[in-house]
Design a protein around this motif. Sequence first.
Motif, short mmCIF file in Angstrom:
data_model
loop_
_atom_site.label_atom_id
_atom_site.label_comp_id
_atom_site.label_asym_id
_atom_site.label_seq_id
_atom_site.Cartn_x
_atom_site.Cartn_y
_atom_site.Cartn_z
N UNK A 4 43.94 51.40 31.40
CA UNK A 4 44.54 50.82 30.59
C UNK A 4 45.45 51.83 29.67
N UNK A 5 46.79 51.21 29.52
CA UNK A 5 47.75 52.21 28.89
C UNK A 5 47.33 52.14 27.28
N UNK A 6 46.62 51.11 26.75
CA UNK A 6 46.26 51.04 25.49
C UNK A 6 45.04 51.86 25.20
N UNK A 7 43.74 51.78 25.65
CA UNK A 7 42.71 52.36 25.40
C UNK A 7 42.16 53.44 26.45
N UNK A 8 42.79 53.53 27.62
CA UNK A 8 42.50 54.38 28.60
C UNK A 8 41.27 54.23 29.30
N UNK A 9 40.59 52.87 29.31
CA UNK A 9 39.46 52.60 30.05
C UNK A 9 40.10 52.26 31.40
N UNK A 12 40.41 46.43 35.88
CA UNK A 12 40.06 45.63 37.21
C UNK A 12 41.01 44.56 37.36
N UNK A 13 41.30 44.22 38.64
CA UNK A 13 42.06 43.13 39.04
C UNK A 13 41.35 41.70 39.04
N UNK A 14 41.79 40.82 38.31
CA UNK A 14 41.19 39.47 38.42
C UNK A 14 41.95 38.58 37.69
N UNK A 15 41.79 37.23 37.91
CA UNK A 15 42.47 36.12 37.36
C UNK A 15 41.99 35.94 36.06
N UNK A 16 43.08 36.27 35.11
CA UNK A 16 42.34 35.82 33.77
C UNK A 16 42.26 34.23 33.43
N UNK A 20 46.77 31.71 36.58
CA UNK A 20 46.45 31.66 38.28
C UNK A 20 46.73 32.54 39.31
N UNK A 21 47.04 33.87 38.63
CA UNK A 21 47.40 34.87 39.43
C UNK A 21 46.65 36.26 39.25
N UNK A 22 46.13 36.98 39.98
CA UNK A 22 45.22 38.26 39.74
C UNK A 22 46.12 39.13 38.86
N UNK A 23 45.56 39.63 37.76
CA UNK A 23 46.26 40.59 36.79
C UNK A 23 45.41 41.90 36.58
N UNK A 24 46.14 42.84 36.33
CA UNK A 24 45.29 44.08 35.77
C UNK A 24 44.78 43.88 34.40
N UNK A 28 37.48 47.22 28.98
CA UNK A 28 36.92 47.68 27.62
C UNK A 28 37.57 46.65 26.61
N UNK A 29 39.01 46.76 26.39
CA UNK A 29 39.72 46.04 25.43
C UNK A 29 40.17 44.88 25.89
N UNK A 30 40.13 44.46 27.11
CA UNK A 30 40.39 43.09 27.69
C UNK A 30 42.05 42.98 27.86
N UNK A 31 42.68 44.01 27.40
CA UNK A 31 44.30 43.66 27.50
C UNK A 31 44.38 43.18 29.07
N UNK A 32 45.60 42.24 28.93
CA UNK A 32 46.18 41.95 30.42
C UNK A 32 47.50 42.61 30.60
#
Lengths: 187, 187
Positions: A4-9, A12-16, A20-24, A28-32
């Motif tokens: 994560x470029x925001x918090x460093x954790x 994972x790749x999943x569909x939020x 309807x598309x897989x995202x990084x 930890x902070x749940x940023x997409x």
Amino acid sequence: MNFCSKCGARLSVRVPQGDNLPRHVCSACHMIHYQNPKVVVGCIPVWGEKVLMCRRAIEPRYGLWTLPAGFMENSETTSQAAVRETWEEAQARVEIHAFFSLFNLPHINQVYVIYRGQLRDANFAPGEESLEVCLFDEAQIPWDAIAFPVIEQTLRLYYRDRARGDFGTHAGDIIRTPDHGYTIDMA
Amino acid sequence: MNFCSKCGARLSVRVPQGDNLPRHVCSACHMIHYQNPKVVVGCIPVWGEKVLMCRRAIEPRYGLWTLPAGFMENSETTSQAAVRETWEEAQARVEIHAFFSLFNLPHINQVYVIYRGQLRDANFAPGEESLEVCLFDEAQIPWDAIAFPVIEQTLRLYYRDRARGDFGTHAGDIIRTPDHGYTIDMA
């Protein structure tokens, strides 16, 4: 993309939820972290009957010819980007005349936007990313040594329009085929 | 942007060698993390004399009216993005007719690309990001409740062209002024 470029954790790749598309997504902070196409902006710089082209000093397509073009930066407009790229690659000052073409290159996530422009004077020189810069008459264009299909197609449309005496605008897609060739679909 | 998405180390902001703008650069693996404008793609979906618009169910501009439009995804073309967004936001199937406009919004690092399209049938319904979806005659367009200046300008150009009986293509910039208004510069 691993962290994560925001918090460093770890990402994972999943569909939020609601998507309807897989995202990084950050564990930890749940940023997409979305990934989107980039805009490449360029220019057909004209001086009298001639067009200014650059021979590439960088990969890919080192040594082949192209129009001044490059990645659009934040906080600029597409026409500002065309002026900047013409300066950086050809050390030439150009006045933008009109939007000319938009091409999608979905296999490399790029959208090309090309303007027609007029050189303000006949001064030009290779920038850091160019080996040489030349003004070509139509008969001199190095068709067999053009760096990218999108540039060849843009120039062919330019000369077709010029012969008709009427510059249009053009939109289309350059689609890579399984044999590493290309098809061109004009909208 | 604080951490390297590749290796997880801290980023610093500096001008890389051969560059002229500050970038986020990894202190460990030296990867440069560029940030570039995003492409927003949309559509003017036409059914007879009417245009389909969506009332936003999300921020920003919750409750105001817009055309179906959204961020372009990797691996798609701009016209595919226009079809997808029309489906997602208005549950409507549209056939793309022609490129219509390109607008720069440099204050938010966006490039808007809008197509003209025709609905394949009169079926539509609010998608997850819309409160309601309506077909409007020109006289019914909610000019005082349009979500974004780029959408208002696109619709004004559309109706101007339609009155002339000749749809052109348009390129321009929407520039934020210090008083939080906008100026519109057409190329």
